[in-house]
Design a protein around this motif. Sequence first.
Motif, PDB file in Angstrom:
ATOM      1  N   ILE A 127       0.856  -5.417   3.861  1.00 33.14           N
ATOM      2  CA  ILE A 127      -0.392  -6.292   4.713  1.00 33.14           C
ATOM      3  C   ILE A 127      -0.428  -7.227   4.248  1.00 33.14           C
ATOM      4  O   ILE A 127      -0.111  -7.751   3.073  1.00 33.14           O
TER       5      ILE A 127
ATOM      6  N   LYS B  60       0.747  -1.291   0.088  1.00 37.17           N
ATOM      7  CA  LYS B  60       0.383   0.185   0.298  1.00 37.17           C
ATOM      8  C   LYS B  60       1.050   1.528  -0.439  1.00 37.17           C
ATOM      9  O   LYS B  60       1.614   1.402   0.854  1.00 37.17           O
TER      10      LYS B  60
ATOM     11  N   ARG C 182      -2.869  -8.872   8.383  1.00 30.08           N
ATOM     12  CA  ARG C 182      -1.975  -7.193   8.724  1.00 30.08           C
ATOM     13  C   ARG C 182      -0.932  -6.523   8.726  1.00 30.08           C
ATOM     14  O   ARG C 182      -0.750  -7.405   7.353  1.00 30.08           O
ATOM     15  N   LYS C 183      -0.686  -5.966   9.084  1.00 30.07           N
ATOM     16  CA  LYS C 183       0.543  -5.243   8.957  1.00 30.07           C
ATOM     17  C   LYS C 183       1.820  -5.926   9.108  1.00 30.07           C
ATOM     18  O   LYS C 183       2.105  -6.480  10.010  1.00 30.07           O
TER      19      LYS C 183
ATOM     20  N   GLU D  69       2.652   0.770   3.974  1.00 25.79           N
ATOM     21  CA  GLU D  69       2.622  -0.252   4.108  1.00 25.79           C
ATOM     22  C   GLU D  69       2.453  -1.478   3.833  1.00 25.79           C
ATOM     23  O   GLU D  69       1.931  -1.970   2.227  1.00 25.79           O
TER      24      GLU D  69
ATOM     25  N   SER E  23       5.401  -5.897   9.697  1.00 25.71           N
ATOM     26  CA  SER E  23       7.138  -4.896  10.429  1.00 25.71           C
ATOM     27  C   SER E  23       7.811  -4.702   9.183  1.00 25.71           C
ATOM     28  O   SER E  23       8.338  -5.308   8.665  1.00 25.71           O
ATOM     29  N   SER E  24       8.027  -3.545   8.737  1.00 27.61           N
ATOM     30  CA  SER E  24       8.565  -2.714   7.936  1.00 27.61           C
ATOM     31  C   SER E  24      10.388  -3.429   7.633  1.00 27.61           C
ATOM     32  O   SER E  24      10.658  -3.610   6.627  1.00 27.61           O
TER      33      SER E  24
END
Lengths: 284, 545
Positions: free
Chosen positions: B338, B282, B342-343, B336, B345-346
């Motif tokens: 997904i 995204k 759920r997101k 982000e 962690s970068s």
Amino acid sequence: MSVSAAPLVKARRRIPIGAAIGLFFTGLFLSTAIFAPLIAPHPLGEIVGDVWMPMSAKFPLGTDNLGRDLLSRMIYGTRTTIFIAAVATALSFTLGSILGFTAAVVGGWFDMTMSRCVDLLMSIPTLIFALVVLSVLPSNLVTLILLMGTLDSTRVYRLSRAVAADINAMDFVEAAKLRGEGRAWIIFREILPNALSPLVSELGLRFIFAVLFLSALSFLGLGVQPPQADWGGMVKDNKDGIVFGISAALMPAAVIGALAISVNLVADWILNRTTDLKGGRGNG
Amino acid sequence: MADTLLDIRNLRIEATVYPPGEPPRTATIVDDVSLTLEKGRVLGLIGESGAGKSTIGLSPMGYGRGGVRITGGEVILNGRNILQQSKNGIRKLRGREVCYVAQSAAAAFNPAQRLMDQVVESSLKHGVANRAEAEKRAIALFKKLSLPNPENIGRRYPHQVSGGQLQRVMTVMALCPEPDLIIFDEPTTALDVTTQIDVLAAIKDAIRDTGVAALYITHDLAVVTQVADDIMVLRHGKMVEKGTTFEIIKQPKQPYTQALVSVHHIEHEEKQPTPKPILSVKKVTAAYGNGIIKVLKDVTVDIHPSQTLAVVGESGSGKSTLARAITGLLPPQQGEIIFEGRKLSSRLADRSKDDLRQLQMIYQMADVAMNPRHTVGTIIGRPLTFYFGLRGAERDKRVKELLEEIEMGAGFIHRYPAELSGGQKQRVCIARALAAKPKLIICDEVTSALDPLVANGILKLLLNLQKMEQVAYLFITHDLATVKSIADSIAVMYRGELVRYGSKSQVLTPPFDDYTDLLLSSVPEMEIGWLETAIAGRKMASAGN
């Protein structure tokens, strides 16, 4: 598709002549070091004849400046020299390579701190640094080994950091990181096996430097202390004889050279045998 | 024949090879190959790697690469057998009668000398012209190959011009001493597809206008179709088939040639997007160098379960950076990722072991993607131990199952990567990714380094595995033919931005935007005369100029 379980590194049937010579003499030196008390015709410190006697059947290499048998002292000297140099090299490699690999893999502040400390140590001439330290600290075996190992580890650190930084950028290391592997796996299983070849050849070289360094220290009187015999110290003891045409000082010097050459011949051969990362034949 | 320039008869070339763990032996690289080339004709030599095409190509220069020996046959150039020439004789011939254009121009030029000095060097050495004449001729050739600023480009250093331009300068270098024969050794292989077409057109014009004869070596049949009059197909050092370009493309007789001609025909039914994508990117923006060099700008794509999203673009388009952002190797500045709602962690270090397991990656260069000191068993077995705690016999059993799945067989378990072929290496990498039972595999140019037939096998395997294991692919490539055969949806990237995105049929249906049009029209097709049509119909110039 034919399937054969050929191991990557199979011992070559034929050992090249250079390596054979190197192996023979390295073996000779090593067994001399190990069996010194059995081989030596006379005890280490016993005065058995006159000062600087010529070669004879009784004293194959003559006697030294105090009348001790030169051959016996050379044999004991082999033991002392090789022992100290080997332990110091082992120390410098363990220390240098682990820190170097870690610095390359971890990077960031750790790498920065380590590398600058190493730069600092390397910016001071090794011999002068050692002389200062040895003149302050008690001159015994442990100090000597620790000092030689630490000073030498800076060179090993530089090499292993450079090699590991190279390997660290390869896709298989990235794959391991993506898998979530810990640092220990990456250092010991992914990087170390691929860094062995340059390290092994460096090992031979550094061992010889350790021998030379120890000899230099002993020659200056700060290395191995009498009555212990070592090659550098023997050159020092007998150097005055050269003026009178006495060859006693040249014998240990020649042995230092012989050891250097033979160890390097072996290291070269090992390097060639193990350099087949991509199925090549190394450079030999 | 009066105008025969080059006549190679029963050429045989051998070399000593050093297989790992075995004693050295002699291998035949070229076996009984004969060819003739007339003045002004272009002969294409085509074959996969190891076919001996470069080795044959170098023989008219009397040159063999390291360890290679010409052991039989004759190479007759302008009526002289060059294999019997003295070293001096060969030196007079190289750069005068025969010139060579190498694959990687960047590696073939001396970076410390200006281009002009290198271009005119052989003309001066052979006394063909004095410096002023040679430079004049070079500038005329720069013009002919439509290099920008032909008067002054010679004053530049190699790093100051683009890859496509450098390749053209090298062609000028070969043409400058007016040789009788030029050997082109994969001159466009290292270039982007949109640049390749220009270089190809320039080379073709130059050959036609100067009337020089050429040997054109390549593994790409579509490319050779555009420039060659005749084609010779080689395999394992032997000739498979020889004929005019029309005969080879339209009426191939040998099964191997037929396979080469029809290589890109994989049938793949496009799947419809599902309501719940497995991974969504995204509005991701990512940059290197402390955020200064932006390589991804506001990219949004979805990947659906057990489907394939193909990301297409030339080098520098940011497609590999997208993969690095998704895997966490390069945390994005904004946006982000997904995964399953759920997101993620970068940063890689903050992800859970299970998140890492779900996302696997396959690399372009399989031989550096595997530790050369590990056996196939260790390489495939490690994820099994690491993620599932399998050990010993249980682990070996699963490794063997995976080896069967990738169509290699359990016998490979003790082999080292150096003992595998290129295609087998890539298969082992696929097995390593599969071992983790992932939901998504990122394939970064996985077929680019492989020969067409081998690449085809890998693509078929990937499609089969997708059916069996229900895995989704993010397939990064510059090759549109590959995309057509395996993608369900396509994202076209250009300079870090998404220029076109949608299902395969949407993306490949006109009207096109300018860049997609350029990309689509630049992919060589196995049609005689395609090059001229494509050049004439383009809307924008390629970035390589």
